[in-house]
Design a protein around this motif. Sequence first.
Motif, mmCIF file in Angstrom:
data_model
loop_
_atom_site.group_PDB
_atom_site.id
_atom_site.type_symbol
_atom_site.label_atom_id
_atom_site.label_comp_id
_atom_site.label_asym_id
_atom_site.label_seq_id
_atom_site.Cartn_x
_atom_site.Cartn_y
_atom_site.Cartn_z
ATOM 1 N N PHE A 235 0.795 -1.223 0.000
ATOM 2 C CA PHE A 235 0.000 0.000 0.000
ATOM 3 C C PHE A 235 0.832 1.280 0.000
ATOM 4 N N ILE A 236 2.132 1.176 0.138
ATOM 5 C CA ILE A 236 2.956 2.378 0.043
ATOM 6 C C ILE A 236 2.889 2.912 -1.389
ATOM 7 N N GLY A 237 2.508 4.161 -1.519
ATOM 8 C CA GLY A 237 2.373 4.782 -2.829
ATOM 9 C C GLY A 237 0.988 4.683 -3.430
ATOM 10 N N ARG A 238 0.078 3.934 -2.788
ATOM 11 C CA ARG A 238 -1.261 3.782 -3.349
ATOM 12 C C ARG A 238 -2.090 5.034 -3.108
ATOM 13 N N THR A 239 -2.936 5.334 -4.068
ATOM 14 C CA THR A 239 -3.712 6.562 -4.036
ATOM 15 C C THR A 239 -4.997 6.389 -3.239
ATOM 16 N N GLY A 240 -5.479 7.497 -2.673
ATOM 17 C CA GLY A 240 -6.733 7.522 -1.943
ATOM 18 C C GLY A 240 -7.801 8.241 -2.741
ATOM 19 N N ILE A 241 -8.987 7.612 -2.830
ATOM 20 C CA ILE A 241 -10.069 8.170 -3.636
ATOM 21 C C ILE A 241 -11.364 8.157 -2.815
ATOM 22 N N PHE A 242 -12.502 8.331 -3.482
ATOM 23 C CA PHE A 242 -13.794 8.289 -2.819
ATOM 24 C C PHE A 242 -14.674 7.215 -3.444
ATOM 25 N N ASP A 243 -15.276 6.399 -2.591
ATOM 26 C CA ASP A 243 -16.278 5.414 -3.007
ATOM 27 C C ASP A 243 -15.799 4.488 -4.122
ATOM 28 N N ASN B 194 -14.357 5.048 -6.774
ATOM 29 C CA ASN B 194 -14.486 5.602 -8.119
ATOM 30 C C ASN B 194 -13.084 5.787 -8.675
ATOM 31 N N VAL B 195 -12.735 4.992 -9.705
ATOM 32 C CA VAL B 195 -11.341 4.912 -10.128
ATOM 33 C C VAL B 195 -10.915 6.007 -11.098
ATOM 34 N N SER B 196 -11.734 7.019 -11.289
ATOM 35 C CA SER B 196 -11.343 8.127 -12.146
ATOM 36 C C SER B 196 -10.152 8.872 -11.553
ATOM 37 N N SER B 197 -9.229 9.292 -12.416
ATOM 38 C CA SER B 197 -8.063 10.037 -11.934
ATOM 39 C C SER B 197 -8.471 11.377 -11.335
ATOM 40 N N LEU B 198 -9.631 11.899 -11.740
ATOM 41 C CA LEU B 198 -10.118 13.153 -11.188
ATOM 42 C C LEU B 198 -10.522 13.001 -9.721
ATOM 43 N N ASN B 199 -10.667 11.759 -9.291
ATOM 44 C CA ASN B 199 -11.137 11.483 -7.939
ATOM 45 C C ASN B 199 -9.997 11.240 -6.952
ATOM 46 N N GLN B 200 -8.745 11.330 -7.412
ATOM 47 C CA GLN B 200 -7.610 11.108 -6.526
ATOM 48 C C GLN B 200 -7.441 12.288 -5.568
ATOM 49 N N ASN B 201 -7.273 11.957 -4.279
ATOM 50 C CA ASN B 201 -7.181 13.023 -3.279
ATOM 51 C C ASN B 201 -5.957 12.939 -2.388
ATOM 52 N N ALA B 202 -5.424 11.751 -2.191
ATOM 53 C CA ALA B 202 -4.311 11.584 -1.253
ATOM 54 C C ALA B 202 -3.463 10.401 -1.689
ATOM 55 N N ARG B 203 -2.296 10.271 -1.040
ATOM 56 C CA ARG B 203 -1.413 9.144 -1.358
ATOM 57 C C ARG B 203 -0.728 8.680 -0.075
ATOM 58 N N PRO C 154 -3.519 -11.688 19.868
ATOM 59 C CA PRO C 154 -3.328 -10.239 19.992
ATOM 60 C C PRO C 154 -3.821 -9.502 18.744
ATOM 61 N N TYR C 155 -4.447 -8.368 18.958
ATOM 62 C CA TYR C 155 -5.021 -7.588 17.869
ATOM 63 C C TYR C 155 -3.925 -6.830 17.116
ATOM 64 N N LYS C 156 -3.937 -6.946 15.792
ATOM 65 C CA LYS C 156 -2.987 -6.239 14.943
ATOM 66 C C LYS C 156 -3.736 -5.427 13.894
ATOM 67 N N TYR C 157 -3.213 -4.269 13.564
ATOM 68 C CA TYR C 157 -3.836 -3.483 12.509
ATOM 69 C C TYR C 157 -2.769 -2.788 11.664
ATOM 70 N N LEU C 158 -3.139 -2.528 10.426
ATOM 71 C CA LEU C 158 -2.250 -1.853 9.488
ATOM 72 C C LEU C 158 -2.604 -0.368 9.456
ATOM 73 N N LYS C 159 -1.661 0.437 9.905
ATOM 74 C CA LYS C 159 -1.843 1.886 9.958
ATOM 75 C C LYS C 159 -1.043 2.525 8.829
ATOM 76 N N ALA C 160 -1.660 3.467 8.156
ATOM 77 C CA ALA C 160 -0.992 4.139 7.039
ATOM 78 C C ALA C 160 -0.927 5.637 7.280
ATOM 79 N N SER C 161 0.134 6.250 6.805
ATOM 80 C CA SER C 161 0.273 7.706 6.814
ATOM 81 C C SER C 161 0.112 8.193 5.377
ATOM 82 N N ALA C 162 -0.777 9.168 5.208
ATOM 83 C CA ALA C 162 -1.073 9.676 3.864
ATOM 84 C C ALA C 162 -0.878 11.185 3.832
#
Length: 277
Positions: A53-61, A63-72, A91-99
């Motif tokens: 997930f490093i480098g993966r883009t953040g969008i909404f719902d 929707n894979v349109s490039s116009l919908n990219q908001n964060a990385r 033990p509980y583990k979770y993946l935390k990301a910084s964007a």
Amino acid sequence: MEKTILDKINKFTRRKLSEDEVYVFSVILCDNDIDRDCERFSDNALEALKSSFIGRTGIFDHNVSSLNQNARIFDTELVTDDSRQTKYGYPYKYLKASAYMVRTDENQNLIAEIDGGIKKEVSISCSAAKRICSVCGNDKNTSSCSHVKGKYYNGILCHTILDDITDAYEWSFVAVPAQVNAGVTKKYSESDTLKARADTPVTAADEELRRDIRRLAYFVGGRNAADIASLSAAALGTEQLIKLKKSFEAQCGQNGISVQLDCSDAHDDFTSDFSTK
């Protein structure tokens, strides 16, 4: 802001950005607990997602349109919370990301909504090649077993362990996440599905195909398309369901994503994709 954070961000930029130009926030992408669909990520899967997930883009719902990219995403961390246990006693583990986002006039409201806790729920889209039965260890993508997700065997809840991550597509802000934990793409080939049917009740196998068809149809054409596909699939047999599912998968592929199942329409009884808290 630490210099190391800016250094990580600037690996993805065409020019070096200053601290004043970027907005940084954290999201929980997924974890290792059993979700509402009676599935969970293995530790190996979380490790794979950590790097994928490093480098993966953040969008909404989704929707894979490039116009919908908001964060990385520029960094990830696998966190173990020893004060909390999963439903299966580990033990509980979770993946935390910084964007990060580049501050602009257009995204001021979005930043305010993130800070205010309005934009909070996140769903991921990825692909898992193995779906392992927690009772017997069978990989349901290549073989079958008689154990049913959600039922108890000797007092233990049967669930599917998602393993062997092959790709991570994107992560999305969603209004109503289908699941508490994570989102995952499920893939079946025609031969695998027919083989699994040998030891699986017809209704269970067909209903799983119908659920996937509805989700894929929603990703292609929204709620109306999902409703129409659901009605059509209700009268189809296994081979016809497989062909219909492949047709929707092909349409999804035309959008640049291999069988990405959307969760924004699946918050009731269609829960193959999961969302983080």
